[in-house]
Motif scaffolding. Structure first.
Motif, mmCIF file in Angstrom:
data_model
loop_
_atom_site.group_PDB
_atom_site.id
_atom_site.type_symbol
_atom_site.label_atom_id
_atom_site.label_comp_id
_atom_site.label_asym_id
_atom_site.label_seq_id
_atom_site.Cartn_x
_atom_site.Cartn_y
_atom_site.Cartn_z
ATOM 1 N N ALA A 1 -5.879 -12.986 7.539
ATOM 2 C CA ALA A 1 -6.438 -12.992 6.741
ATOM 3 C C ALA A 1 -8.260 -13.539 6.801
ATOM 4 O O ALA A 1 -7.619 -14.695 7.615
ATOM 5 C CB ALA A 1 -6.729 -12.638 5.140
ATOM 6 N N ARG A 2 -8.616 -13.001 6.613
ATOM 7 C CA ARG A 2 -10.358 -13.760 7.585
ATOM 8 C C ARG A 2 -10.370 -14.528 6.144
ATOM 9 O O ARG A 2 -10.720 -13.776 5.311
ATOM 10 C CB ARG A 2 -11.278 -12.072 7.649
ATOM 11 N N THR A 3 -11.088 -15.549 6.314
ATOM 12 C CA THR A 3 -11.614 -16.235 5.650
ATOM 13 C C THR A 3 -13.443 -16.424 5.265
ATOM 14 O O THR A 3 -13.982 -15.831 5.827
ATOM 15 C CB THR A 3 -11.420 -17.979 5.733
ATOM 16 N N ARG A 4 -13.429 -15.538 3.494
ATOM 17 C CA ARG A 4 -14.398 -15.349 3.519
ATOM 18 C C ARG A 4 -15.845 -16.775 2.925
ATOM 19 O O ARG A 4 -14.996 -17.086 2.902
ATOM 20 C CB ARG A 4 -14.467 -14.930 1.614
ATOM 21 N N PRO A 5 -16.867 -16.096 3.509
ATOM 22 C CA PRO A 5 -17.744 -17.555 3.220
ATOM 23 C C PRO A 5 -17.469 -18.092 1.981
ATOM 24 O O PRO A 5 -17.625 -17.057 0.752
ATOM 25 C CB PRO A 5 -18.985 -16.706 3.824
ATOM 26 N N ALA A 6 -18.294 -18.883 1.823
ATOM 27 C CA ALA A 6 -18.273 -19.750 0.310
ATOM 28 C C ALA A 6 -19.048 -18.784 -0.603
ATOM 29 O O ALA A 6 -18.862 -18.561 -2.119
ATOM 30 C CB ALA A 6 -18.258 -21.216 0.065
ATOM 31 N N ARG A 7 -19.451 -18.242 -0.195
ATOM 32 C CA ARG A 7 -21.079 -17.941 -1.199
ATOM 33 C C ARG A 7 -20.473 -16.531 -1.494
ATOM 34 O O ARG A 7 -20.763 -15.936 -2.647
ATOM 35 C CB ARG A 7 -22.324 -17.513 -0.296
ATOM 36 N N LEU A 8 -19.557 -16.109 -1.105
ATOM 37 C CA LEU A 8 -18.991 -14.493 -1.737
ATOM 38 C C LEU A 8 -17.844 -14.863 -2.993
ATOM 39 O O LEU A 8 -17.660 -14.632 -3.482
ATOM 40 C CB LEU A 8 -18.477 -13.976 -0.456
ATOM 41 N N GLY B 1 -2.467 -9.950 -5.984
ATOM 42 C CA GLY B 1 -2.049 -8.792 -5.862
ATOM 43 C C GLY B 1 -2.110 -7.332 -5.321
ATOM 44 O O GLY B 1 -2.541 -7.207 -5.002
ATOM 45 N N GLY B 2 -0.810 -7.059 -6.319
ATOM 46 C CA GLY B 2 -0.750 -5.394 -5.301
ATOM 47 C C GLY B 2 -0.630 -4.466 -6.488
ATOM 48 O O GLY B 2 -1.471 -4.441 -7.718
ATOM 49 N N VAL C 1 1.043 -1.072 0.325
ATOM 50 C CA VAL C 1 0.060 -0.287 -0.224
ATOM 51 C C VAL C 1 1.147 1.120 -0.059
ATOM 52 O O VAL C 1 0.528 2.918 -0.456
ATOM 53 C CB VAL C 1 -0.705 -0.057 1.228
ATOM 54 N N ALA C 2 2.545 1.294 0.255
ATOM 55 C CA ALA C 2 2.848 1.994 0.737
ATOM 56 C C ALA C 2 3.114 2.757 -0.769
ATOM 57 O O ALA C 2 3.754 3.944 -0.524
ATOM 58 C CB ALA C 2 4.276 2.038 1.893
ATOM 59 N N LEU C 3 3.875 2.140 -1.941
ATOM 60 C CA LEU C 3 3.812 2.223 -3.190
ATOM 61 C C LEU C 3 2.661 2.479 -3.609
ATOM 62 O O LEU C 3 2.701 2.797 -4.983
ATOM 63 C CB LEU C 3 4.997 1.013 -3.730
ATOM 64 N N THR C 4 2.003 2.749 -3.195
ATOM 65 C CA THR C 4 0.694 3.465 -4.626
ATOM 66 C C THR C 4 0.236 5.208 -4.480
ATOM 67 O O THR C 4 0.982 5.213 -3.360
ATOM 68 C CB THR C 4 -0.949 2.953 -3.515
ATOM 69 N N THR C 5 -0.152 5.187 -4.511
ATOM 70 C CA THR C 5 -0.340 7.045 -4.572
ATOM 71 C C THR C 5 -0.485 7.757 -3.067
ATOM 72 O O THR C 5 -0.262 8.177 -2.901
ATOM 73 C CB THR C 5 -1.384 7.220 -5.597
ATOM 74 N N VAL C 6 -1.852 6.518 -3.214
ATOM 75 C CA VAL C 6 -2.349 7.177 -1.405
ATOM 76 C C VAL C 6 -1.277 6.405 -0.696
ATOM 77 O O VAL C 6 -0.778 7.596 0.389
ATOM 78 C CB VAL C 6 -3.518 6.413 -1.332
ATOM 79 N N ARG D 1 -7.580 -1.891 2.912
ATOM 80 C CA ARG D 1 -6.979 -1.823 1.242
ATOM 81 C C ARG D 1 -7.557 -3.691 1.586
ATOM 82 O O ARG D 1 -8.425 -3.945 0.337
ATOM 83 C CB ARG D 1 -5.727 -1.428 1.172
ATOM 84 N N GLY D 2 -7.836 -4.196 2.191
ATOM 85 C CA GLY D 2 -7.309 -5.183 2.145
ATOM 86 C C GLY D 2 -6.950 -6.489 3.319
ATOM 87 O O GLY D 2 -5.668 -6.291 3.904
ATOM 88 N N PRO D 3 -7.491 -7.644 3.468
ATOM 89 C CA PRO D 3 -6.203 -8.887 4.283
ATOM 90 C C PRO D 3 -5.061 -9.230 3.808
ATOM 91 O O PRO D 3 -4.930 -9.087 2.820
ATOM 92 C CB PRO D 3 -7.381 -9.963 4.533
ATOM 93 N N GLY D 4 -3.905 -9.052 4.233
ATOM 94 C CA GLY D 4 -2.678 -10.018 4.875
ATOM 95 C C GLY D 4 -2.234 -8.565 3.791
ATOM 96 O O GLY D 4 -0.967 -9.134 3.261
ATOM 97 N N GLU D 5 -2.440 -7.570 4.028
ATOM 98 C CA GLU D 5 -1.480 -7.085 3.544
ATOM 99 C C GLU D 5 -0.626 -5.869 4.785
ATOM 100 O O GLU D 5 1.076 -5.482 4.249
ATOM 101 C CB GLU D 5 -2.244 -4.966 3.061
#
Length: 819
Positions: A368-375, A385-386, A123-128, A359-363
């Protein structure tokens, strides 16, 4: 043609991905902005005594235990926990001079920010992310220079990153971090490098406490049966053990317990009410009435708002440890302005961490939280990726063409890069430093106006008798450049000198210089004009002292004693005999600095001109000041300095015009307006003085002395009611302001309101018993009220208590009884 995979399926053709990422422009701008801020010439005076300390340790292979650099604190305990820093500075200077010393500090500061960015590099290498880092660099600017704090910034970053990673794992599932056990080693290095090493144990205990609180909350929710084998409990115990080891590492220094407790002594010195905190600007907090906010201070305030907003946006993953750290560093920044850079580092860290989690899990290392299968079956593309992957997708979505999304990212990157580049130019051209009258300059080496090289050369050549009296700044340099000639009277090691020698030294500027030189056997005075300007006329007027050296920065006086007879005969400066200053170097930028748009101040010409005015030679001062005005017509200090010279010469009309021009060029400085109004008052133009004083109050607000001056002008035009209200306002601001109370008494006495006048004059004596005019007026008021016996009783009381001038009080008492 599509390539074939071994399973028979064909891969789609690789998109025509642009080689340059849009975010690189923002990153390049931030890097240049950071470089312009940290590659600064040496201007902090403490570096000189630190270099001397490092040289002494290398030469003697032991640590200093008692002071050997001064004559006022000789033998005082000297706890130098920065000894590793001092040695490294000396070795860097010996290996590559001041250039290597500056670049080494820049590398350490860059490493501090790199450590903070590393866990959040996606995230540090993004514009924000680059915008967040740039704001952090801007807020940290005041101390991003060659100072020992650079080591503390690096160690603070290491502790924050390691503890945050450990805390996240502990809060999630109790997993351990091997890096945690390296912290005692880092703490040992820290405890021998800089005095702010107490931050390490505080951060570690803070992480352990926050983790323990989370475990306790979980235990109360789950019940004892579910927490018996909770792995979080083991992680909390390991954090507590690490905190104990880190704390114990503080004692691994050459001074043992005294060295470990040394930061507590420094902490007490910056608290409000201490003599050091009231005299050293960097010890003042940002909300002190004597502190004016600069752009970097405002940047820190804005950054605080951004960080708080990111905490709100990331509330589902709220980190108690990060919030606690931010509050702790905010407290330090409020206590003393010197801690603003630490606060900026904490803001950068918390902002990047929260931004990464939003921005997202694992960053950022949080599992990271496991997402439900339906998603995962609703056709939503999982986050992969980044920034590079997003660039690929942007280009691939239209067969390799640059999509509107790609161009939007370029615009966003440019919106960060352009201000950063402009800021880098503004810093590297020294415009930012000159805007706030700072001595900082971009480049390598030392700033010429901060180093008394000319005075040292004279001392080495002529060898006048010691002891020396000098400023704190010059003392630090003398410990390095003239340590073999003279011990100093003071330097930046305030904890070595203590309160009494420091207070004794500060009395010099309050008219006590002669008492100081007699008490300490001073035979040579090195006067740094900017520090000692108020008492230069007194020394110049002394018959037993001779001026033998003068340059734009310093003047040297020697006592008229037999060992100095030949020196005085050869080097005495006599303005009446036609002494003329030597030609000085043109301060205007040359070479690459000229085409780059760099700016400079005419410090040589202005310094010499102001020195000549203080020495009683305003006619000679006009020559260098006129030269400076011709070369720097937009410099407010030039016109103000020239106006001071003209005023001394009695050319009040020209002086008022120059003050007006200085006020127009620098509307942030109240001094030109005040001097302009005072000049009108001296001319007898009281109406113009009142108008100018009121304009001063409107622009810069009231102070007791501004209100006093306005009251005097109002009295002169006969507006007694407004004058009394002005004096009363001054007394509300400072009830002990004797001059305002005295003037109120004078106005009351003028209308023969003796009771009111007596009340005001008594108030003066209560706060300033040595105010002899008030004592005489009290007696006069009492006599007019028919209270001769009470007046005599008051005078006898003042005499018995030793308050005021005894001879004058006896004369008043004799006159009263004789009457």
């Amino acid at each position: 043609m599509a390539r074939s995979r071994c399973d028979g399926a064909s891969e789609p053709p690789a998109p025509n991905v642009p080689i340059l990422r849009p975010d690189w422009a923002a990153l390049a701008g931030v890097v240049l902005f950071f470089s312009a801020g940290v590659i600064q010439k040496i201007w902090a005076h403490d570096i000189w005594w630190q270099l001397r300390t490092g040289a002494w340790i290398v030469e003697n292979l032991r640590w200093p235990a008692g002071d050997f650099l001064s004559y006022t604190a000789r033998g005082n305990e000297w706890i130098e926990v920065r000894w590793v820093y001092c040695v490294l500075c000396y070795l860097a200077w010996r290996g590559g001079g001041l250039a290597l010393l500056i670049l080494g500090h820049a590398a350490v500061l860059a490493a501090a920010f790199a450590v903070l960015v590393l866990p959040f590099r996606r995230v540090a290498l993004t514009t924000v992310g680059c915008a967040v880092i740039g704001l952090g660099v801007f807020a940290a600017l005041p101390r991003l220079v060659a100072r020992p704090e650079a080591a503390s910034y690096l160690f603070t970053a290491i502790f924050l990153v390691v503890l945050d990673g450990t805390f996240l794992r502990c809060a999630a599932d109790g997993r351990r971090s091997r890096l945690l056990w390296l912290l005692p080693l880092f703490q040992t290095c820290w405890a021998n490098t800089h005095t702010m090493f107490m931050i390490g144990p505080v951060l570690t205990w803070l992480a352990a406490g926050c983790a323990g609180l989370i475990w306790l909350l979980r235990a109360t929710r789950r019940g004892r049966s579910e927490t018996t084998h909770d792995p979080t409990a083991r992680a909390v115990a390991e954090l507590a053990l690490a905190a104990l080891l880190v704390s114990a590492a503080c004692w691994l220094n050459p001074y043992g317990h005294r060295g470990a407790m040394f930061p507590l002594l420094l902490l007490s010195e910056i608290r409000e009410g201490h003599v050091f905190s009231g005299s050293i600007v960097e010890f003042l907090g940002p909300f002190s009435p004597d502190v004016r906010w600069t752009l970097d201070t405002w940047a820190a305030a804005v950054f605080m708002g951004v960080a708080a907003l990111l905490f709100v946006m990331n509330r589902r993953r709220f980190s108690l440890f990060r919030a606690a750290v931010l509050v702790a560093f905010l407290y330090l920044a409020i206590e003393a302005g010197r801690n603003q850079t630490l606060f900026a580092l904490a803001l950068t860290w918390t902002a990047l961490a929260n931004l990464a989690e939003i921005r997202g899990p694992g960053e950022c290392g949080r599992p990271a939280r496991t997402r439900p299968a339906r998603l995962r079956t609703e056709g939503r593309e999982p986050r992969t990726g980044g920034p590079a992957a997003r660039t690929s997708r942007d280009a691939a979505s239209k067969g390799g063409a640059m999509t509107p999304m790609y161009w939007r990212r370029i615009v966003a990157s440019a919106a960060v890069a352009l201000p950063a580049l402009l800021g880098a130019w503004y810093m590297a051209s020294d415009r930012y430093a000159l805007h706030y009258h700072w001595p900082r300059r971009f480049g390598l080496g030392a700033t010429a106006e901060s180093v008394p090289d000319g005075a040292v050369d004279f001392l080495r050549r002529e060898r006048p008798q010691g002891n020396l009296l000098h400023s704190m700044n010059d003392g630090a340099y003398f410990t390095w450049a003239a340590h073999d000639l003279y011990p100093v009277c003071i330097d930046g090691r305030l904890e070595v000198y203590g309160e009494t020698p420091f207070t004794d030294f500060m009395s010099i500027t309050q008219g006590q210089w002669r008492r100081y030189v007699e008490a300490h056997g001073v035979n040579t005075i090195v006067v740094e004009r900017e520090y000692f300007e108020p008492f230069i006329p007194d020394v110049a007027a002394a018959k037993d002292w001779a001026l033998v050296y003068l340059d734009p920065r310093d003047a040297i006086f020697v006592r008229d004693i037999p060992p100095h007879a030949e020196l005085i005969r050869r080097s005495r400066i006599d303005f009446a005999a036609g002494w003329q200053p030597a030609a000085m170097e043109d301060e205007r930028p040359t070479g690459w600095r000229r085409w780059f748009g760099s700016v400079e101040r005419p410090w040589r010409h202005v310094g010499l001109g102001r020195g000549l005015v203080a020495l009683g030679a305003p006619a000679l001062a006009l020559s260098p000041l006129d030269t400076a005005a011709a070369r720097f017509p937009r410099s407010a200090e030039v016109w103000q300095s020239r106006a001071d010279a003209l005023r001394k010469l009695g050319q009040l009309e020209r002086a008022a015009a120059d003050y007006a021009r200085a006020a127009e060029l620098d509307p942030r400085d109240p001094a030109p307006l005040f001097s302009q109004a005072a000049t009108y008052e001296a001319q007898g133009n009281h109406d113009a003085a009142v108008r100018t004083f009121r304009r001063l109050l409107e622009r810069h607000g009231p102070t007791t002395h501004r209100l006093l001056a306005l009251g005097v002008s109002l009295s002169a035009i006969g507006d007694v009611r407004q004058a009394e209200q002005t004096y009363e306002q001054a007394l509300r601001m400072d009830p002990a302001f004797a001059e305002a109370a005295f003037n109120l008494g004078t106005l009351a006495a003028a209308r023969q309101d003796w009771a009111t006048a007596l009340r005001h004059y008594r108030r003066v004596l209560d706060v300033r018993p040595e105010f002899q005019s008030a004592a005489r007026n009290v007696v006069a008021c009492m006599v007019n009220l028919g209270k001769q016996a009470e007046a005599a009783e008051l005078l006898e009381k003042l005499l018995s208590e030793g308050r005021g001038n005894a001879g004058e009080l006896r004369d008043l008492l004799r006159q009263l009884r004789g009457g």
